[in-house]
Write a protein that holds these residues in place. Sequence first.
Motif, PDB file in Angstrom:
ATOM      1  N   ILE A  86      -0.919  23.648  -3.670  1.00  0.00           N
ATOM      2  CA  ILE A  86      -0.022  22.593  -3.188  1.00  0.00           C
ATOM      3  C   ILE A  86      -0.175  22.376  -1.692  1.00  0.00           C
ATOM      4  CG2 ILE A  86       2.405  22.023  -2.792  1.00  0.00           C
ATOM      5  CD1 ILE A  86       3.042  23.102  -5.479  1.00  0.00           C
ATOM      6  N   GLU A  87      -0.279  21.103  -1.323  1.00  0.00           N
ATOM      7  CA  GLU A  87      -0.356  20.734   0.088  1.00  0.00           C
ATOM      8  C   GLU A  87       1.026  20.451   0.650  1.00  0.00           C
ATOM      9  OE1 GLU A  87      -2.184  17.176   2.823  1.00  0.00           O
ATOM     10  OE2 GLU A  87      -3.277  17.828   1.058  1.00  0.00           O
ATOM     11  N   THR A  88       1.842  19.669  -0.079  1.00  0.00           N
ATOM     12  CA  THR A  88       3.181  19.348   0.404  1.00  0.00           C
ATOM     13  C   THR A  88       4.211  19.533  -0.706  1.00  0.00           C
ATOM     14  OG1 THR A  88       2.961  17.008  -0.129  1.00  0.00           O
ATOM     15  CG2 THR A  88       2.361  17.660   2.094  1.00  0.00           C
ATOM     16  N   ILE A  89       5.412  19.887  -0.280  1.00  0.00           N
ATOM     17  CA  ILE A  89       6.561  20.046  -1.172  1.00  0.00           C
ATOM     18  C   ILE A  89       7.706  19.258  -0.561  1.00  0.00           C
ATOM     19  CG2 ILE A  89       8.256  21.664  -2.107  1.00  0.00           C
ATOM     20  CD1 ILE A  89       6.056  23.828  -1.772  1.00  0.00           C
ATOM     21  N   THR A  90       8.353  18.417  -1.375  1.00  0.00           N
ATOM     22  CA  THR A  90       9.487  17.631  -0.906  1.00  0.00           C
ATOM     23  C   THR A  90      10.618  17.763  -1.909  1.00  0.00           C
ATOM     24  OG1 THR A  90       7.912  16.032   0.007  1.00  0.00           O
ATOM     25  CG2 THR A  90      10.214  15.344  -0.124  1.00  0.00           C
ATOM     26  N   LEU A  91      11.817  18.039  -1.428  1.00  0.00           N
ATOM     27  CA  LEU A  91      13.005  18.088  -2.272  1.00  0.00           C
ATOM     28  C   LEU A  91      13.700  16.735  -2.177  1.00  0.00           C
ATOM     29  CD1 LEU A  91      14.906  19.806  -4.055  1.00  0.00           C
ATOM     30  CD2 LEU A  91      16.138  20.385  -1.954  1.00  0.00           C
ATOM     31  N   LEU A  92      14.016  16.150  -3.330  1.00  0.00           N
ATOM     32  CA  LEU A  92      14.645  14.825  -3.384  1.00  0.00           C
ATOM     33  C   LEU A  92      15.957  14.903  -4.142  1.00  0.00           C
ATOM     34  CD1 LEU A  92      11.423  12.948  -4.537  1.00  0.00           C
ATOM     35  CD2 LEU A  92      12.304  13.059  -2.209  1.00  0.00           C
ATOM     36  N   ASP A  93      16.936  14.091  -3.723  1.00  0.00           N
ATOM     37  CA  ASP A  93      18.180  14.005  -4.482  1.00  0.00           C
ATOM     38  C   ASP A  93      17.999  13.032  -5.643  1.00  0.00           C
ATOM     39  OD1 ASP A  93      18.456  11.417  -3.444  1.00  0.00           O
ATOM     40  OD2 ASP A  93      20.155  11.916  -2.170  1.00  0.00           O
ATOM     41  N   GLY A  94      19.047  12.805  -6.403  1.00  0.00           N
ATOM     42  CA  GLY A  94      18.985  11.941  -7.576  1.00  0.00           C
ATOM     43  C   GLY A  94      18.657  10.488  -7.273  1.00  0.00           C
ATOM     44  N   LEU A  95      18.838  10.075  -6.003  1.00  0.00           N
ATOM     45  CA  LEU A  95      18.518   8.703  -5.591  1.00  0.00           C
ATOM     46  C   LEU A  95      17.148   8.590  -4.924  1.00  0.00           C
ATOM     47  CD1 LEU A  95      22.017   7.682  -4.168  1.00  0.00           C
ATOM     48  CD2 LEU A  95      21.031   7.133  -6.397  1.00  0.00           C
ATOM     49  N   GLY A  96      16.423   9.716  -4.876  1.00  0.00           N
ATOM     50  CA  GLY A  96      15.086   9.704  -4.291  1.00  0.00           C
ATOM     51  C   GLY A  96      15.036   9.933  -2.797  1.00  0.00           C
ATOM     52  N   ARG A  97      16.162  10.294  -2.194  1.00  0.00           N
ATOM     53  CA  ARG A  97      16.194  10.557  -0.755  1.00  0.00           C
ATOM     54  C   ARG A  97      15.714  11.980  -0.481  1.00  0.00           C
ATOM     55  NH1 ARG A  97      22.321   8.588  -0.238  1.00  0.00           N
ATOM     56  NH2 ARG A  97      22.372  10.253  -1.788  1.00  0.00           N
TER      57      ARG A  97
ATOM     58  N   ILE B 223      15.659  15.545   1.000  1.00  0.00           N
ATOM     59  CA  ILE B 223      16.683  16.504   1.409  1.00  0.00           C
ATOM     60  C   ILE B 223      15.994  17.611   2.206  1.00  0.00           C
ATOM     61  CG2 ILE B 223      18.416  18.164   0.597  1.00  0.00           C
ATOM     62  CD1 ILE B 223      19.086  15.291  -0.146  1.00  0.00           C
ATOM     63  N   GLU B 224      16.492  17.881   3.402  1.00  0.00           N
ATOM     64  CA  GLU B 224      15.952  18.960   4.226  1.00  0.00           C
ATOM     65  C   GLU B 224      16.696  20.251   3.906  1.00  0.00           C
ATOM     66  OE1 GLU B 224      13.394  18.700   6.398  1.00  0.00           O
ATOM     67  OE2 GLU B 224      13.175  16.573   5.911  1.00  0.00           O
ATOM     68  N   VAL B 225      15.965  21.279   3.548  1.00  0.00           N
ATOM     69  CA  VAL B 225      16.541  22.599   3.305  1.00  0.00           C
ATOM     70  C   VAL B 225      15.639  23.638   3.964  1.00  0.00           C
ATOM     71  CG1 VAL B 225      17.695  21.998   1.144  1.00  0.00           C
ATOM     72  CG2 VAL B 225      15.373  22.883   1.081  1.00  0.00           C
ATOM     73  N   PRO B 226      16.227  24.766   4.398  1.00  0.00           N
ATOM     74  CA  PRO B 226      15.393  25.826   4.968  1.00  0.00           C
ATOM     75  C   PRO B 226      14.429  26.364   3.912  1.00  0.00           C
ATOM     76  CG  PRO B 226      17.728  26.215   5.411  1.00  0.00           C
ATOM     77  CD  PRO B 226      17.644  25.085   4.434  1.00  0.00           C
ATOM     78  N   SER B 227      13.233  26.731   4.353  1.00  0.00           N
ATOM     79  CA  SER B 227      12.261  27.315   3.435  1.00  0.00           C
ATOM     80  C   SER B 227      11.532  28.451   4.134  1.00  0.00           C
ATOM     81  CB  SER B 227      11.264  26.268   2.954  1.00  0.00           C
ATOM     82  OG  SER B 227      10.528  25.754   4.035  1.00  0.00           O
ATOM     83  N   ILE B 228      11.059  29.391   3.323  1.00  0.00           N
ATOM     84  CA  ILE B 228      10.276  30.505   3.858  1.00  0.00           C
ATOM     85  C   ILE B 228       9.081  30.736   2.936  1.00  0.00           C
ATOM     86  CG2 ILE B 228      12.192  31.660   5.031  1.00  0.00           C
ATOM     87  CD1 ILE B 228      12.324  33.608   2.675  1.00  0.00           C
ATOM     88  N   ILE B 229       8.040  31.289   3.503  1.00  0.00           N
ATOM     89  CA  ILE B 229       6.871  31.672   2.723  1.00  0.00           C
ATOM     90  C   ILE B 229       7.047  33.135   2.347  1.00  0.00           C
ATOM     91  CG2 ILE B 229       4.374  31.976   2.751  1.00  0.00           C
ATOM     92  CD1 ILE B 229       4.275  29.680   4.800  1.00  0.00           C
ATOM     93  N   THR B 230       6.961  33.414   1.054  1.00  0.00           N
ATOM     94  CA  THR B 230       7.083  34.783   0.558  1.00  0.00           C
ATOM     95  C   THR B 230       5.797  35.161  -0.168  1.00  0.00           C
ATOM     96  OG1 THR B 230       7.959  34.205  -1.622  1.00  0.00           O
ATOM     97  CG2 THR B 230       9.560  34.378   0.183  1.00  0.00           C
ATOM     98  N   SER B 231       5.737  36.388  -0.634  1.00  0.00           N
ATOM     99  CA  SER B 231       4.565  36.818  -1.397  1.00  0.00           C
ATOM    100  C   SER B 231       4.478  36.100  -2.740  1.00  0.00           C
ATOM    101  CB  SER B 231       4.603  38.328  -1.619  1.00  0.00           C
ATOM    102  OG  SER B 231       5.766  38.688  -2.339  1.00  0.00           O
ATOM    103  N   ASN B 232       5.594  35.515  -3.207  1.00  0.00           N
ATOM    104  CA  ASN B 232       5.622  34.790  -4.473  1.00  0.00           C
ATOM    105  C   ASN B 232       5.368  33.299  -4.326  1.00  0.00           C
ATOM    106  OD1 ASN B 232       6.236  37.097  -5.967  1.00  0.00           O
ATOM    107  ND2 ASN B 232       8.402  36.878  -5.498  1.00  0.00           N
ATOM    108  N   GLY B 233       5.348  32.786  -3.111  1.00  0.00           N
ATOM    109  CA  GLY B 233       5.145  31.358  -2.881  1.00  0.00           C
ATOM    110  C   GLY B 233       6.089  30.839  -1.811  1.00  0.00           C
ATOM    111  N   ILE B 234       6.516  29.604  -1.941  1.00  0.00           N
ATOM    112  CA  ILE B 234       7.459  28.979  -1.014  1.00  0.00           C
ATOM    113  C   ILE B 234       8.848  29.063  -1.631  1.00  0.00           C
ATOM    114  CG2 ILE B 234       8.095  26.843   0.174  1.00  0.00           C
ATOM    115  CD1 ILE B 234       5.405  27.663   1.088  1.00  0.00           C
ATOM    116  N   GLU B 235       9.805  29.542  -0.861  1.00  0.00           N
ATOM    117  CA  GLU B 235      11.181  29.644  -1.342  1.00  0.00           C
ATOM    118  C   GLU B 235      12.055  28.639  -0.592  1.00  0.00           C
ATOM    119  OE1 GLU B 235      14.567  32.935  -0.949  1.00  0.00           O
ATOM    120  OE2 GLU B 235      12.812  33.596  -2.093  1.00  0.00           O
ATOM    121  N   LEU B 236      12.688  27.738  -1.348  1.00  0.00           N
ATOM    122  CA  LEU B 236      13.610  26.757  -0.780  1.00  0.00           C
ATOM    123  C   LEU B 236      15.032  27.277  -0.911  1.00  0.00           C
ATOM    124  CD1 LEU B 236      12.207  23.459  -2.371  1.00  0.00           C
ATOM    125  CD2 LEU B 236      11.589  24.496  -0.182  1.00  0.00           C
ATOM    126  N   ASN B 237      15.781  27.263   0.173  1.00  0.00           N
ATOM    127  CA  ASN B 237      17.176  27.690   0.151  1.00  0.00           C
ATOM    128  C   ASN B 237      18.027  26.532  -0.355  1.00  0.00           C
ATOM    129  OD1 ASN B 237      19.835  28.316   0.707  1.00  0.00           O
ATOM    130  ND2 ASN B 237      19.358  29.335   2.627  1.00  0.00           N
TER     131      ASN B 237
END
Length: 86
Positions: free
Chosen positions: A29-40, A42-56
């Motif tokens: 994956i190059e990019t990850i984007t979190l979207l609400d139900g209307l397609g906007r 959403i900014e959330v904190p994220s960290i890189i872990t040994s399992n991948g990307i974790e979104l808070n």
Amino acid sequence: IIVNSFRNFSSIIYPNPANGSVTINTEAIETITLLDGLGRTIEVPSIITSNGIELNTSLLKHGLYFIRTVEKISGKTAFTKILIQH
């Protein structure tokens, strides 16, 4: 566990439903984007872990969201529904 598969592209997104965090496990994956139900976006904190990307997701309201992932090489886009429950 949600698995999105394209030719030579797969991602694993878990847990679903989620409450505190969501992990996206893939090397393709190059990019990850979190979207609400209307397609906007959403900014959330994220960290890189040994399992991948974790979104808070702990501060999100309960409901349906989407995770948009874009594959590095082909540029293919996948949308995954994710349910936030607290």
